[in-house]
Design a protein around this motif. Sequence first.
Motif, PDB file in Angstrom:
ATOM      1  N   UNK A   1       0.822  -1.213   0.000  1.00  5.85           N
ATOM      2  CA  UNK A   1       0.000   0.000   0.000  1.00  5.85           C
ATOM      3  C   UNK A   1       0.854   1.260   0.000  1.00  5.85           C
ATOM      4  N   UNK A   2       2.110   1.149   0.435  1.00  6.73           N
ATOM      5  CA  UNK A   2       2.998   2.322   0.387  1.00  6.73           C
ATOM      6  C   UNK A   2       3.153   2.810  -1.052  1.00  6.73           C
ATOM      7  N   UNK A   3       3.131   1.877  -2.017  1.00  4.42           N
ATOM      8  CA  UNK A   3       3.210   2.249  -3.429  1.00  4.42           C
ATOM      9  C   UNK A   3       1.853   2.728  -3.927  1.00  4.42           C
ATOM     10  N   UNK A   4       0.799   2.029  -3.577  1.00  7.99           N
ATOM     11  CA  UNK A   4      -0.535   2.385  -4.054  1.00  7.99           C
ATOM     12  C   UNK A   4      -0.963   3.756  -3.545  1.00  7.99           C
ATOM     13  N   UNK A   5      -0.685   4.041  -2.289  1.00  8.90           N
ATOM     14  CA  UNK A   5      -1.126   5.302  -1.696  1.00  8.90           C
ATOM     15  C   UNK A   5       0.015   6.308  -1.525  1.00  8.90           C
ATOM     16  N   UNK A   6       1.167   5.832  -1.033  1.00  7.47           N
ATOM     17  CA  UNK A   6       2.276   6.746  -0.792  1.00  7.47           C
ATOM     18  C   UNK A   6       2.840   7.345  -2.065  1.00  7.47           C
ATOM     19  N   UNK A   7       3.031   6.517  -3.082  1.00  6.87           N
ATOM     20  CA  UNK A   7       3.496   7.033  -4.375  1.00  6.87           C
ATOM     21  C   UNK A   7       2.481   8.005  -4.942  1.00  6.87           C
ATOM     22  N   UNK A   8       1.204   7.692  -4.804  1.00 11.48           N
ATOM     23  CA  UNK A   8       0.157   8.597  -5.264  1.00 11.48           C
ATOM     24  C   UNK A   8       0.219   9.926  -4.510  1.00 11.48           C
ATOM     25  N   UNK A   9       0.535   9.876  -3.223  1.00  9.10           N
ATOM     26  CA  UNK A   9       0.671  11.111  -2.444  1.00  9.10           C
ATOM     27  C   UNK A   9       1.850  11.951  -2.921  1.00  9.10           C
ATOM     28  N   UNK A  10       2.932  11.304  -3.311  1.00  9.36           N
ATOM     29  CA  UNK A  10       4.071  12.050  -3.872  1.00  9.36           C
ATOM     30  C   UNK A  10       3.663  12.749  -5.159  1.00  9.36           C
ATOM     31  N   UNK A  11       2.945  12.035  -6.001  1.00  7.54           N
ATOM     32  CA  UNK A  11       2.554  12.629  -7.277  1.00  7.54           C
ATOM     33  C   UNK A  11       1.470  13.689  -7.112  1.00  7.54           C
ATOM     34  N   UNK A  12       0.664  13.596  -6.065  1.00  6.19           N
ATOM     35  CA  UNK A  12      -0.346  14.658  -5.917  1.00  6.19           C
ATOM     36  C   UNK A  12       0.294  15.989  -5.527  1.00  6.19           C
ATOM     37  N   UNK A  13       1.551  15.951  -5.084  1.00  9.43           N
ATOM     38  CA  UNK A  13       2.301  17.189  -4.860  1.00  9.43           C
ATOM     39  C   UNK A  13       2.939  17.716  -6.133  1.00  9.43           C
ATOM     40  N   UNK A  14       3.512  16.810  -6.919  1.00  2.20           N
ATOM     41  CA  UNK A  14       4.298  17.258  -8.064  1.00  2.20           C
ATOM     42  C   UNK A  14       3.452  17.476  -9.314  1.00  2.20           C
ATOM     43  N   UNK A  15       2.313  16.810  -9.420  1.00  5.02           N
ATOM     44  CA  UNK A  15       1.447  16.985 -10.598  1.00  5.02           C
ATOM     45  C   UNK A  15       0.964  18.428 -10.724  1.00  5.02           C
ATOM     46  N   UNK A  16       0.435  19.065  -9.663  1.00  5.14           N
ATOM     47  CA  UNK A  16       0.022  20.472  -9.813  1.00  5.14           C
ATOM     48  C   UNK A  16       1.175  21.397 -10.196  1.00  5.14           C
TER      49      UNK A  16
ATOM     50  N   UNK B   1       5.222   8.316   0.549  1.00  8.33           N
ATOM     51  CA  UNK B   1       5.517   9.535  -0.204  1.00  8.33           C
ATOM     52  C   UNK B   1       6.998   9.879  -0.099  1.00  8.33           C
ATOM     53  N   UNK B   2       7.571   9.785   1.113  1.00  8.10           N
ATOM     54  CA  UNK B   2       8.985  10.107   1.318  1.00  8.10           C
ATOM     55  C   UNK B   2       9.892   9.115   0.595  1.00  8.10           C
ATOM     56  N   UNK B   3       9.562   7.837   0.655  1.00 11.46           N
ATOM     57  CA  UNK B   3      10.368   6.819  -0.013  1.00 11.46           C
ATOM     58  C   UNK B   3      10.297   6.991  -1.523  1.00 11.46           C
ATOM     59  N   UNK B   4       9.119   7.317  -2.052  1.00 13.75           N
ATOM     60  CA  UNK B   4       9.009   7.560  -3.493  1.00 13.75           C
ATOM     61  C   UNK B   4       9.823   8.774  -3.895  1.00 13.75           C
ATOM     62  N   UNK B   5       9.832   9.814  -3.069  1.00  7.32           N
ATOM     63  CA  UNK B   5      10.685  10.975  -3.332  1.00  7.32           C
ATOM     64  C   UNK B   5      12.141  10.546  -3.468  1.00  7.32           C
ATOM     65  N   UNK B   6      12.639   9.758  -2.514  1.00  7.18           N
ATOM     66  CA  UNK B   6      14.034   9.327  -2.578  1.00  7.18           C
ATOM     67  C   UNK B   6      14.302   8.478  -3.812  1.00  7.18           C
TER      68      UNK B   6
END
Length: 587
Positions: free
Chosen positions: A310-325, A388-393
Amino acid sequence: MTQAVETITPVTPIYVPKLAYQIAMSQPQTHLFEVKLIVSNWHGELLDIKMPAWTPGSYLVREYVRHLQDFSALTSDGQKLNVVKAAKNHWQIQPGGSSEIIINYRIFANELTVRTNHLDATHGYFNPAALCFYIPGYEYCPIEIKIIPARPDWQITTPLPEISPQTFLANDFDTLVDSPFEIGYQQIYDFTVLDKSHQLVVWGEGNLDPQIAIADIKKIVEVEAKIFGGLPYEHYIFLLHLSPSGGGGLEHKNCCSLLYPRFGFKGSEKHNRFMQLVAHEFFHLWNVKRIRPAALEKFDYEGENYTPSLWFSEGTTSYYDLIIPRRAGIYDEQEFLAELSKEITRYQTTPGRLVQPLSESSFDAWIKLYRPDANSSNSQMSYYLKGEMVTLLLDLLIRDRTDGAKSFDDVLVAMWEQFGKAEIGFTETQLKNIIESVAERDLTDFYDRYIHGIEELPFNDYLNPFGLELKSDEVTVPYLGITVNSDRGKETIKSVAANSPAYLAGVDPGDELLAIDGFKVTAEKLVDRLKLYQEGQQINLTIFHGDRLMTLPIVLAKPQPQKYHLQGLGNTVDRQRQLFKDWVSHR
């Protein structure tokens, strides 16, 4: 009632029952949906029906059946049938030779969230998982849903196709669950993006400017579609509920439900927050609705569906919801870095990051994330936030290692091509293998340290190639380790940080804060009072511990960072500047 009968579920049925729901709301002010399920062409000796205990996208067993009342089962001519309640969400009906069975019940709906049901004098909203039964073994059967609105001028919005007036068709039970209904007074705004039709459907009143919102929603749709090479639908609905407070979202395959404060749209910060919510839920139409863990490939609606991903399903999505806008031009580089700094601050000030591994957080979502208590921040780590933090790294690692030629976007595209298009569930190992193939390196050590382990994330090691560093704001207040809420003159200790001076002294969440060194102190003045002391000094903290008055001697610790920010390095080279530009402005 008679004793429960052994469930009879045909493996290869020689007939296909016809399933039809009729959902009425004749007295909406009572918050009761009136539900009729008609099962026709039934030839079994026993009809088993079950109600889901949870809904996909919200990983908690919510026991929807607790809102059910007035259950009955009849033949087509009104004869009452024998019924056995075999479990909390499971009924067994003896047809008595009848091939048509009519099941009636009512559902109390007075909880306005994206994952439950709400019915009042202005609208009815329901998630089918929280309203409808399924027949085990027959989940593949088509299901008709006829809506009888409370008033003739109420409109109906759902992603399901309308096959006759006010009647809709779901190809199977999974599709039904994935298709919320909004019925009532609503504002509907049609728009087109990339030759596909879209709607923004709004219930409630507030300060939303739909044209401004739609202009930025279009940008988000275009940017996300660019990552994956197009839009995997013909029509998509953004269903927005304007509420007095609170917020959230729930993804569906061809729509999303959004809940947002009715007066929360004016001002760039509030607008940006709403766009992040839109970006998050829309991104899910790829990541989790189609690219999903193997444990969620086929849903078990009765209980937990465990996955460490779920870290990928939700956390990665949280990273992209910051960078997409940012990519969409909704906010600039500095606003993006400020938003990311807030997220890093949330992470760095959560003690549970050093207690619960990320993969365990994913696995234990069912018993922890959605059930926070006073000790949660000490013992848990959100897979949204650390994911989100792990996807950033990982994104920074890939960009640095490939000189900007690749990014985490390439991971998503590979996952889409291999698993998403065919909707084949992926395993944890398969996800790791794809990330490694894009990063062009073995990531076992990274996984062991930061996904399966609890080591501190080395932000600056990954930020340096981009000309950035993470700094904590200067803090001069000695550390006590409590947060306090003030409510009508009562100062209640909300949380106590693990291993803090207050924690070691025996202060508990729920205690009432009264005084420091004999003088009254409030939540508002607590920081100012602590500024009068130095690290290593003792204070006498007076509290009500339950109904007992206590004064505890506490030695204050050194100041602890409470806020972090990203800032540029003093001297950067061309490579750092180019990597930074590609990251925050391009891809």
